[in-house]
Design an enzyme around this catalytic site. Structure first.
Site, PDB file in Angstrom:
ATOM      1  N   LYS A  71      -2.474  -1.832  -3.096  1.00 52.44           N
ATOM      2  CA  LYS A  71      -3.538  -0.955  -2.662  1.00 52.44           C
ATOM      3  C   LYS A  71      -3.216   0.389  -2.990  1.00 52.44           C
ATOM      4  O   LYS A  71      -2.356   1.072  -2.026  1.00 52.44           O
ATOM      5  CB  LYS A  71      -3.536  -1.521  -1.114  1.00 52.44           C
ATOM      6  CG  LYS A  71      -4.717  -0.483  -0.449  1.00 52.44           C
ATOM      7  CD  LYS A  71      -5.243  -1.206   0.721  1.00 52.44           C
ATOM      8  CE  LYS A  71      -5.983  -0.231   1.569  1.00 52.44           C
ATOM      9  NZ  LYS A  71      -6.830  -0.846   2.716  1.00 52.44           N
ATOM     10  N   GLU A  88       0.701  -1.424  -0.117  1.00 51.74           N
ATOM     11  CA  GLU A  88      -0.024  -0.016  -0.069  1.00 51.74           C
ATOM     12  C   GLU A  88       0.844   1.144  -0.074  1.00 51.74           C
ATOM     13  O   GLU A  88       1.338   1.729   1.010  1.00 51.74           O
ATOM     14  CB  GLU A  88      -1.038  -0.138   1.218  1.00 51.74           C
ATOM     15  CG  GLU A  88      -1.879   1.277   1.083  1.00 51.74           C
ATOM     16  CD  GLU A  88      -2.883   1.321   2.345  1.00 51.74           C
ATOM     17  OE1 GLU A  88      -2.935   0.452   3.222  1.00 51.74           O
ATOM     18  OE2 GLU A  88      -3.703   2.199   2.373  1.00 51.74           O
TER      19      GLU A  88
HETATM   20  P1  13P Z   1      -9.446   4.245   3.789  1.00 50.87           P
HETATM   21  O1  13P Z   1     -10.444   3.552   2.865  1.00 50.87           O
HETATM   22  O2  13P Z   1     -10.449   4.907   5.070  1.00 50.87           O
HETATM   23  O3  13P Z   1      -8.635   4.990   3.259  1.00 50.87           O
HETATM   24  O4  13P Z   1      -8.670   3.024   4.616  1.00 50.87           O
HETATM   25  C1  13P Z   1      -8.061   1.917   3.924  1.00 50.87           C
HETATM   26  C2  13P Z   1      -6.842   1.897   4.659  1.00 50.87           C
HETATM   27  O5  13P Z   1      -6.635   0.541   4.910  1.00 50.87           O
HETATM   28  C3  13P Z   1      -5.833   2.790   4.831  1.00 50.87           C
HETATM   29  O6  13P Z   1      -4.705   2.170   5.238  1.00 50.87           O
END
Ligand code: 13P
Length: 337
Positions: A217, A175
């Site tokens: 992500k 991510e």
């Molecule tokens: P949000 O969809 O609230 O951005 O959270 C996703 C997430 O896992 C952030 O690390």
């Protein structure tokens, strides 16, 4: 097909997405305080257990990302939380980073930490049922950010994390989140997000990570929250697809977006548009935290014992997101409740 590839596809296929319920205790406390609920272990468990036992889990949620506290909790009926999640056919995920700290040499940018002792921690999480993991890197965006240092160090950490996770038999979610805050244009977001993602894949390659057993992500390509520029969801979809097509290797099975401060409906509409225009080989779905939980949390806070009412709201959100992950969402369906 490798075992890791199978897990990744099981989580993401058929319109399923991920429920990111891995808020750290500090973040969850902020969320609960914002709706005037006391943040204690019991309340955090109650809200999360309510979501995880919703009927939409079966058809919509391929995986749930948990925080360390939650993965070790038991439900009111004595089942473990991983057992509850598995009982709806969903995979258990765990956030394994220890948060973003100020990067040495910078006053504002962050480096995500948590590599020390990670190999041992991963073994324990596997034993209690985790089959995928998450590590989030955050990047500021402005004329001078993200810096080369933030881009390089975070990519390095993400890649070392991913290699350790695969060694432990789990699928790493990678991510890299370029934040929405700022007055940048969507074009700036496109170019900076592309650089960030490309650097991650350079490091993942160096660390011999099997990309077929990973999930990306990323953020969608948007203009900054303080920018005067207003772009349509069609433009967001085009720019986001352009970015991912040019920076993500073909072996990656799927992309699960974060919602990152978009409203629930914005995050759904934009994902739908991305799927309508998807000209890549990647599955495009959701891994939402706030965009799946916000309305449910608000409702629940008024009566924490109203399980069915809370689940009703969560079920609608999960269904809308799953429709969007197939390009089948519409405003009519959104307002059909
Ligand atoms: P949000 O969809 O609230 O951005 O959270 C996703 C997430 O896992 C952030 O690390």
């Amino acid at each position: 097909m490798s075992e890791l590839n199978k897990i990744a596809l099981k989580i993401l296929s058929g319109g399923k997405g991920i429920l990111a319920a891995d808020e750290s205790t500090a973040t969850m406390t902020k969320r609960l305080n914002s709706v005037n609920v006391k943040s204690n272990e019991n309340n955090r468990l109650n809200f999360r257990e309510t979501l995880f036992s919703s009927t939409s889990m079966k058809e919509c949620i391929g995986g749930v990302i948990l925080y360390d506290e939650t993965i070790k909790q038991k439900t009111s009926s004595g089942k473990s939380i991983p057992e509850l999640i598995n009982s709806s056919g969903s995979e258990v995920g765990i956030k394994v980073d220890t948060g973003a700290k100020v990067l040495a040499g910078s006053t504002e940018e962050k480096i995500t930490e948590g590599l020390d002792g990670l190999r041992e921690k991963l073994k324990d999480y596997y034993k209690i049922g985790a089959r995928f993991t998450k590590w989030r890197a955050v990047y500021l965006i402005s004329d001078s950010f993200p810096s080369d240092l933030a881009i390089a160090t975070n990519a390095h950490a993400l890649a070392r994390y991913a290699a350790l996770v695969q060694e432990a038999g789990m699928v790493p979610i990678i991510e890299p989140e370029v934040l929405m805050d700022g007055n940048h244009s969507a074009k700036d977001c496109l170019s900076k997000t592309s650089v960030v993602i490309k650097k991650c894949y350079e490091e993942l390659d160096l660390n011999k990570v099997d990309l077929k057993g990973t999930i990306l992500k990323p953020n969608m390509v948007l203009s900054g929250t303080n920018s005067k520029e207003k772009i349509t969801s069609e433009e967001i979809a085009e720019l986001t697809l352009k970015c991912l097509k040019n920076s993500v290797p073909r072996e990656v099975p799927g992309i699960a977006f974060l919602s990152g401060g978009q409203t629930e409906v914005e995050a759904t509409l934009n994902l739908n548009e991305i799927n309508l225009k998807n000209n890549t080989n990647f599955i495009m779905t959701y891994s939402y935290g706030r965009a799946l939980q916000q309305s449910a949390l608000k409702f629940w806070s008024k009566d924490v014992n109203n399980k069915l009412g809370t689940q009703d709201i969560f079920n609608h959100r999960a269904k809308m997101c799953t429709l969007a992950a197939q390009g089948k969402w519409s405003e009519n369906l959104e307002n059909s409740k």
